[in-house]
Design a protein around this motif. Structure first.
Motif, PDB file in Angstrom:
ATOM      1  N   PHE A  21     -12.965   4.505  -0.653  1.00 19.77           N
ATOM      2  CA  PHE A  21     -11.753   4.021  -1.358  1.00 19.77           C
ATOM      3  C   PHE A  21     -10.456   3.550  -0.344  1.00 19.77           C
ATOM      4  O   PHE A  21      -9.905   2.558  -0.693  1.00 19.77           O
ATOM      5  N   ALA A  22     -10.539   4.405   0.592  1.00 22.89           N
ATOM      6  CA  ALA A  22      -9.501   4.207   1.669  1.00 22.89           C
ATOM      7  C   ALA A  22      -9.699   2.586   2.381  1.00 22.89           C
ATOM      8  O   ALA A  22      -8.746   2.047   2.443  1.00 22.89           O
ATOM      9  N   ARG A  23     -11.000   2.279   2.736  1.00 22.85           N
ATOM     10  CA  ARG A  23     -11.176   1.080   3.307  1.00 22.85           C
ATOM     11  C   ARG A  23     -10.992  -0.151   2.402  1.00 22.85           C
ATOM     12  O   ARG A  23     -10.361  -0.998   2.836  1.00 22.85           O
ATOM     13  N   ALA A  24     -11.430   0.144   1.209  1.00 23.53           N
ATOM     14  CA  ALA A  24     -11.260  -0.901   0.150  1.00 23.53           C
ATOM     15  C   ALA A  24      -9.719  -1.089  -0.314  1.00 23.53           C
ATOM     16  O   ALA A  24      -9.338  -2.171  -0.407  1.00 23.53           O
ATOM     17  N   ALA A  25      -9.096   0.096  -0.156  1.00 20.04           N
ATOM     18  CA  ALA A  25      -7.522  -0.343  -0.679  1.00 20.04           C
ATOM     19  C   ALA A  25      -7.050  -0.883   0.408  1.00 20.04           C
ATOM     20  O   ALA A  25      -6.106  -1.792   0.197  1.00 20.04           O
ATOM     21  N   ASP A  26      -7.220  -0.365   1.621  1.00 23.08           N
ATOM     22  CA  ASP A  26      -6.524  -0.957   2.942  1.00 23.08           C
ATOM     23  C   ASP A  26      -6.991  -2.540   2.894  1.00 23.08           C
ATOM     24  O   ASP A  26      -5.837  -3.472   3.049  1.00 23.08           O
ATOM     25  N   ALA A  27      -8.002  -2.996   2.591  1.00 20.43           N
ATOM     26  CA  ALA A  27      -8.405  -4.309   2.578  1.00 20.43           C
ATOM     27  C   ALA A  27      -7.714  -5.224   1.809  1.00 20.43           C
ATOM     28  O   ALA A  27      -7.517  -6.357   1.759  1.00 20.43           O
ATOM     29  N   ARG A  28      -7.097  -4.385   0.528  1.00 18.49           N
ATOM     30  CA  ARG A  28      -6.268  -5.206  -0.570  1.00 18.49           C
ATOM     31  C   ARG A  28      -4.981  -4.976  -0.258  1.00 18.49           C
ATOM     32  O   ARG A  28      -4.045  -5.393  -0.899  1.00 18.49           O
ATOM     33  N   GLY A  29      -4.499  -4.502   1.012  1.00 19.83           N
ATOM     34  CA  GLY A  29      -3.097  -4.577   1.310  1.00 19.83           C
ATOM     35  C   GLY A  29      -2.250  -3.166   1.179  1.00 19.83           C
ATOM     36  O   GLY A  29      -1.217  -3.238   1.534  1.00 19.83           O
ATOM     37  N   ILE A  30      -3.077  -2.187   0.874  1.00 16.81           N
ATOM     38  CA  ILE A  30      -2.385  -1.002   0.498  1.00 16.81           C
ATOM     39  C   ILE A  30      -2.094  -0.390   1.679  1.00 16.81           C
ATOM     40  O   ILE A  30      -2.838  -0.214   2.817  1.00 16.81           O
ATOM     41  N   ASP A  31      -0.851   0.463   2.168  1.00 21.34           N
ATOM     42  CA  ASP A  31      -0.667   1.309   3.305  1.00 21.34           C
ATOM     43  C   ASP A  31      -0.921   2.364   3.268  1.00 21.34           C
ATOM     44  O   ASP A  31      -0.407   3.125   2.113  1.00 21.34           O
ATOM     45  N   TYR A  84      -7.231   0.997  -7.592  1.00 21.13           N
ATOM     46  CA  TYR A  84      -7.462   0.115  -8.860  1.00 21.13           C
ATOM     47  C   TYR A  84      -6.179  -0.442  -9.237  1.00 21.13           C
ATOM     48  O   TYR A  84      -5.910  -1.370  -9.770  1.00 21.13           O
ATOM     49  N   LEU A  85      -4.893   0.209  -8.455  1.00 20.95           N
ATOM     50  CA  LEU A  85      -3.633  -0.468  -8.764  1.00 20.95           C
ATOM     51  C   LEU A  85      -3.713  -2.001  -8.171  1.00 20.95           C
ATOM     52  O   LEU A  85      -3.281  -2.913  -8.773  1.00 20.95           O
ATOM     53  N   ALA A  86      -4.436  -1.949  -7.138  1.00 25.87           N
ATOM     54  CA  ALA A  86      -4.556  -3.462  -6.592  1.00 25.87           C
ATOM     55  C   ALA A  86      -5.675  -4.183  -7.223  1.00 25.87           C
ATOM     56  O   ALA A  86      -5.433  -5.596  -7.593  1.00 25.87           O
ATOM     57  N   ARG A  87      -6.768  -3.679  -7.489  1.00 23.68           N
ATOM     58  CA  ARG A  87      -7.985  -4.404  -8.044  1.00 23.68           C
ATOM     59  C   ARG A  87      -7.563  -4.901  -9.650  1.00 23.68           C
ATOM     60  O   ARG A  87      -7.953  -5.898  -9.836  1.00 23.68           O
ATOM     61  N   ASN A  88      -7.187  -3.849 -10.186  1.00 25.37           N
ATOM     62  CA  ASN A  88      -7.078  -4.103 -11.766  1.00 25.37           C
ATOM     63  C   ASN A  88      -5.695  -4.726 -12.001  1.00 25.37           C
ATOM     64  O   ASN A  88      -5.557  -5.180 -13.107  1.00 25.37           O
ATOM     65  N   HIS A  89      -4.671  -4.303 -11.393  1.00 26.80           N
ATOM     66  CA  HIS A  89      -3.243  -4.592 -11.811  1.00 26.80           C
ATOM     67  C   HIS A  89      -2.527  -5.418 -10.897  1.00 26.80           C
ATOM     68  O   HIS A  89      -1.476  -5.749 -11.008  1.00 26.80           O
ATOM     69  N   GLY A  90      -3.217  -5.896  -9.802  1.00 28.87           N
ATOM     70  CA  GLY A  90      -2.700  -6.986  -8.678  1.00 28.87           C
ATOM     71  C   GLY A  90      -1.366  -6.280  -8.109  1.00 28.87           C
ATOM     72  O   GLY A  90      -0.651  -7.002  -7.450  1.00 28.87           O
ATOM     73  N   LEU A  91      -1.165  -4.986  -8.221  1.00 26.07           N
ATOM     74  CA  LEU A  91      -0.195  -4.252  -7.356  1.00 26.07           C
ATOM     75  C   LEU A  91      -0.515  -3.953  -5.820  1.00 26.07           C
ATOM     76  O   LEU A  91      -1.436  -2.934  -5.753  1.00 26.07           O
ATOM     77  N   THR A  92       0.051  -4.603  -4.811  1.00 31.68           N
ATOM     78  CA  THR A  92      -0.526  -4.371  -3.775  1.00 31.68           C
ATOM     79  C   THR A  92       0.592  -3.788  -2.647  1.00 31.68           C
ATOM     80  O   THR A  92       0.477  -3.202  -1.660  1.00 31.68           O
ATOM     81  N   ASN A  93       1.994  -3.759  -3.232  1.00 32.08           N
ATOM     82  CA  ASN A  93       3.191  -3.176  -2.485  1.00 32.08           C
ATOM     83  C   ASN A  93       3.058  -1.674  -2.668  1.00 32.08           C
ATOM     84  O   ASN A  93       3.929  -1.292  -3.372  1.00 32.08           O
TER      85      ASN A  93
END
Ligand SMILES: Cc1cc2nc3c(=O)[nH]c(=O)nc-3n(C[C@H](O)[C@H](O)[C@H](O)COP(=O)(O)OP(=O)(O)OC[C@H]3O[C@@H](n4cnc5c(N)ncnc54)[C@H](O)[C@@H]3O)c2cc1C
Length: 417
Positions: A190-200, A49-58
């Motif tokens: 959640f792991a797969r979807a977070a990874d797809a948004r660039g999360i390590d 949700y950091l990536a999806r809702n707030h655009g934070l991917t680093n």
């Protein structure tokens, strides 16, 4: 790669050799905007949700072992939002609403099965409390149905509803939207979807300390070296007190083992989730057919993921007095997970006295059902430095101000929450 019928057909003709890995295995970078400590359900949901809702991917999720080895893969999978306190109703119902679209959202089947959740009532006092809770739920727009003994018997014929039952059944409070989901699929989804948004997502990377200077966090020390971070979220469930202590925080949390059990698989015999009212015992039938249940926490503090035999005996006696036909089944496996029991029975999603360091924990028996809303609201807190409106009451400071959220009125007694 998106999972779809087309993808299954395409891969079927190539012998299923071309499926891509569900998530990468990156080496840790020198620094990130946000580091999440703990790759359980809540940590992975927060990252997503950091990536999806707030655009934070680093963002990195650091997990000391492998994904799914914590409570996310050890719980008994009950999902519901039939709480009493307004703070908990709004939070947990937000979670149920997120659950309802989660498989589509993540493109991963979390096998949510809304077969209902039933709290069985055995005394007039329990029935009065259930009526009060049911009214509270309905006034808040959450589904709740009061059943009499015949209604309970019809819904769950396995329960001994006879007048000679050890604990006679007076009725039940039923939430039709409650149910269960497949726990490890939630972590993987959640792991797969977070990874797809660039999360390590970095496994086998234990956090061993925090870099804190002048009251501000600057990163973490890990078994794979130091990693810088502007913000750090601690989401480590049963190890909350140990990890927070590394940052100089003493939490109002006790750690206890909760054991779970599964029987050999049988044909469908129980079509809803059932909570016994005379002792701590909850049961659901898994899609594979096994009856999955748990009881009370072990009565002493522990960080070991295994339980003791007296609880096994106690749970077995609850099972057979409530559902006598269970005595015919053989127990297949049992295991333990560490529950971080907060002193009022409600969770903590909060900033800490260290700037840039946030804490999420104290989920007691009930954090699985909270996974999507916990991630959603913790991501909001980390991104905006402001609590989300659905989690505003879950601050650490409530234990100083006295504004505790004691769902059962049991006070600081983890075994009674
Ligand atoms: C037997 C049992 C039954 C339960 N049944 C239910 C239920 O039916 N319904 C319900 O709602 N809830 C239930 N719960 C509670 C629920 O499982 C938990 O509240 C919830 O899963 C906790 O959040 P999590 O998934 O993030 O935890 P976890 O999966 O435990 O994640 C925490 C992660 O942090 C990692 N970690 C710890 N220390 C470090 C470190 N130093 N560095 C890096 N990583 C670290 C751990 O390895 C772990 O993977 C149950 C719990 C148990 C034990």
């Amino acid at each position: 790669m998106r999972y779809s019928l087309k993808a299954i057909l395409r891969n079927a003709v190539t012998g299923h050799r071309n499926w891509t890995r569900a998530w990468r295995e990156p080496a840790p970078k020198k620094s990130y905007d946000v580091v999440i400590v703990g790759g359980g359900g809540h940590g992975l949901a927060t990252a997503y949700y950091l990536a999806r809702n707030h655009g934070l991917t680093n963002v990195a999720v650091l997990e000391k072992g492998f994904l799914g080895n914590g409570n996310i893969g050890r719980n008994t999978t009950v999902v519901r939002s039939n709480y009493l306190r307004p703070e908990n109703i709004q939070f947990y119902d937000h979670s149920v609403k997120l659950w309802e679209g989660l498989s589509q959202e993540l493109n991963y089947n979390v096998m949510l099965s809304q077969r209902g959740a039933l709290n069985v009532l055995h005394t007039p006092a329990q029935r009065n409390a259930a009526i009060r809770r049911g009214n509270m739920l309905r006034l808040s727009g959450v589904d709740a149905v009061l059943l009499d003994t015949a209604g309970v018997k019809k819904l769950a014929p396995l329960i001994d509803c006879s007048p000679s039952a050890r604990f006679p059944v007076l009725g039940g409070l039923f939430q039709p939207r409650g149910g269960s989901a497949r726990h490890d699929a939630v972590a993987w989804g959640f792991a797969r979807a977070a990874d797809a948004r660039g999360i390590d997502i970095i496994q086998n990377c234990e956090v061993t300390g925090f870099k804190i200077e002048r009251g501000q966090v600057h990163g973490v020390y890990t078994t794979r070296g130091a990693i810088g971070a502007k913000k750090v979220g601690i989401v480590v469930a049963g190890r909350s007190t140990l990890v927070a202590r590394m940052a100089g925080l003493r939490l109002p949390i006790e750690s206890h083992v909760l054991q779970a059990f599964v029987t050999e698989p049988v044909k469908p015999v129980l079509n809803t989730v059932v909570m016994f009212g005379a002792a701590h015992f909850g049961i659901v039938q898994s899609d594979k057919g096994g009856l999955v249940f748990n009881g009370d926490i072990d009565g002493y503090n522990s960080y070991a993921q295994r339980g003791n035999l007296p609880v096994v005996k106690e749970v077995a006696s609850c099972a057979v007095s409530f559902m006598p036909r269970l005595s015919r089944l053989r127990l297949l496996r049992h295991w333990g997970g560490i529950n971080d029991m907060s002193m009022d029975g409600s969770p903590i999603i909060s900033a800490t006295p260290v700037k840039g360091l946030y804490f999420n924990g104290g989920w007691c028996y009930g954090g699985f059902k909270a996974t999507p809303a916990s991630g959603w609201t913790f991501a909001h807190l980390i991104a905006n430095d402001q609590p989300h409106r659905f989690a505003g009451g879950y601050s650490l400071s409530r234990f100083e101000t006295g504004l505790v959220i004691s769902e059962t009125g049991a006070g600081p007694q983890p075994g009674k929450h």
